[in-house]
Design an enzyme around this catalytic site. Sequence first.
Site, mmCIF file in Angstrom:
data_model
loop_
_atom_site.group_PDB
_atom_site.id
_atom_site.type_symbol
_atom_site.label_atom_id
_atom_site.label_comp_id
_atom_site.label_asym_id
_atom_site.label_seq_id
_atom_site.Cartn_x
_atom_site.Cartn_y
_atom_site.Cartn_z
ATOM 1 N N LEU A 198 0.820 -1.224 0.000
ATOM 2 C CA LEU A 198 0.000 0.000 0.000
ATOM 3 C C LEU A 198 0.847 1.264 0.000
ATOM 4 C CD1 LEU A 198 -2.655 -1.027 2.698
ATOM 5 C CD2 LEU A 198 -2.960 -1.022 0.224
ATOM 6 N N GLY A 199 2.072 1.136 0.455
ATOM 7 C CA GLY A 199 2.905 2.332 0.524
ATOM 8 C C GLY A 199 4.337 1.979 0.857
ATOM 9 N N GLY A 255 7.811 4.243 2.247
ATOM 10 C CA GLY A 255 8.546 5.472 2.511
ATOM 11 C C GLY A 255 9.965 5.136 2.906
ATOM 12 N N VAL A 282 4.430 -0.610 3.796
ATOM 13 C CA VAL A 282 3.088 -0.895 4.298
ATOM 14 C C VAL A 282 2.395 -1.888 3.364
ATOM 15 C CG1 VAL A 282 0.866 0.141 4.928
ATOM 16 C CG2 VAL A 282 2.970 1.438 5.261
ATOM 17 N N ASP A 300 2.337 15.707 9.848
ATOM 18 C CA ASP A 300 2.387 15.241 8.463
ATOM 19 C C ASP A 300 0.960 15.060 7.927
ATOM 20 O OD1 ASP A 300 3.628 14.517 6.095
ATOM 21 O OD2 ASP A 300 4.029 12.446 6.726
HETATM 22 P P1 ADP Z 1 3.877 5.698 4.962
HETATM 23 O O1 ADP Z 1 3.322 7.008 4.466
HETATM 24 O O2 ADP Z 1 4.917 5.866 5.999
HETATM 25 O O3 ADP Z 1 4.279 4.794 3.851
HETATM 26 P P2 ADP Z 1 1.187 5.195 5.986
HETATM 27 O O4 ADP Z 1 0.914 4.826 7.411
HETATM 28 O O5 ADP Z 1 0.795 6.559 5.551
HETATM 29 O O6 ADP Z 1 2.716 4.894 5.713
HETATM 30 O O7 ADP Z 1 0.455 4.135 5.072
HETATM 31 C C1 ADP Z 1 0.669 4.104 3.669
HETATM 32 C C2 ADP Z 1 -0.640 3.914 2.931
HETATM 33 O O8 ADP Z 1 -1.254 2.699 3.354
HETATM 34 C C3 ADP Z 1 -1.671 4.992 3.223
HETATM 35 O O9 ADP Z 1 -1.518 6.116 2.401
HETATM 36 C C4 ADP Z 1 -2.977 4.263 2.959
HETATM 37 O O10 ADP Z 1 -3.246 4.219 1.561
HETATM 38 C C5 ADP Z 1 -2.662 2.847 3.403
HETATM 39 N N1 ADP Z 1 -3.104 2.614 4.798
HETATM 40 C C6 ADP Z 1 -2.416 2.881 5.934
HETATM 41 N N2 ADP Z 1 -3.110 2.539 7.040
HETATM 42 C C7 ADP Z 1 -4.298 2.039 6.597
HETATM 43 C C8 ADP Z 1 -5.466 1.483 7.249
HETATM 44 N N3 ADP Z 1 -5.569 1.375 8.575
HETATM 45 N N4 ADP Z 1 -6.475 1.039 6.453
HETATM 46 C C9 ADP Z 1 -6.390 1.125 5.102
HETATM 47 N N5 ADP Z 1 -5.334 1.625 4.440
HETATM 48 C C10 ADP Z 1 -4.286 2.075 5.162
#
Ligand code: ADP
Length: 352
Positions: A28-29, A31, A36, A167
């Site tokens: 999903l992500g 960084g 994630v 953020d």
């Molecule tokens: P980072 O920005 O450090 O990579 P995030 O915590 O922002 O990590 O998560 C990355 C992405 O994962 C988010 O932009 C979102 O799309 C998805 N995501 C994070 N937490 C959740 C959640 N609880 N349920 C659904 N999607 C999530």
Amino acid sequence: FDMFVLAFVERLFRPTFRKDDFVLGKKLGEGSFGVVYKASLSKKRGSEEGEYVLKKATEYGAVEIWMNERVRRACGNSCADFVYGFLEKSSKKGPEYWLLWKYEGESTLAGLMQSKEFPYNVETIILGKVQDLPKGLERENKIIQTIMRQLLFALDGLHSTGIVHRDVKPQNIIFSEGTRAFKIIDLGAAADLRVGINYIPKEFLLDPRYAAPEQYIMSTQTPSAPSAPVAAALSPVLWQMNLPDRFDIYSIGLIFLQMVFPNLRSDSSLIQFNRQLKRCDYDLNAWRKLVEPRASADLRKGFELLDLDGGIGWELLTSMVRYKARQRISAKAALAHPYFDRQGLLALSVMQ
Ligand code: ADP
Ligand code: MG
């Protein structure tokens, strides 16, 4: 002391998880401080079901776990449901922390805002049905007002707990399909001033697209990590002096701006807007004077929306996006702003 005992006992009775309990799904992500994934529980866990989000983080994950635990106890509805956090292993690269949340749904505000249907796509997911009504400014204003109220409510929860997010941006705002409301995610850069946890690794850059002009949220005189008892006594005072929460308010103000002006939703146009605003000494009224005479249709539509009800929307926007932190409205005061006097979307759905 009691708080720690309570937290410990509470944690003892929550299910625990290990690496092998999960089957990783879609990424999903990613960084600089973690990856994630969407995840589900492996068959071993028997009857337990549900979808999860798993973040594998570097050493900074320890602080993020701490922030999530605190938020879960103090203002659970503000952020995604945190389930568990643990140290998985220490490799040559250093420790690896795993953080686990309930999967809240697939829509971030960033994704929703990219659609041509915004803000009507948000109306549909909040109400759970398509409204068969003519499109128009009043309706868009109602939807945006509802989103803003939800965002400020979540932010007020964090701020009342003593946490500054640092953020806030559409990518870190998720629509919870469970509560049908937006929640704030990603406490990776958050600071907790009440107990002195205020740690940003020096490699961490605040997102320049949404960051307020002040570079240091606490004045440089403030000790960055005082011992816990000292911080607990001092921080309400420091909070009053420095108003670090107003950093997040600036970011929310920029999100308000992007929701209202379709032509400011892309990264490049937001960056260009930031440059223009800086040239106007961060005075939104000056910016308006600069752009309004040769405004595009999108810009004109945005100003028209903010000018509804005697310009109450414009008044709220300009009280959030200001150069001086202490002149910016707080999340709590913003919620009491007359912009929110009108009924939002949920009231509408109850009436029908
Ligand atoms: P980072 O920005 O450090 O990579 P995030 O915590 O922002 O990590 O998560 C990355 C992405 O994962 C988010 O932009 C979102 O799309 C998805 N995501 C994070 N937490 C959740 C959640 N609880 N349920 C659904 N999607 C999530
Ligand atoms: Mg994020």
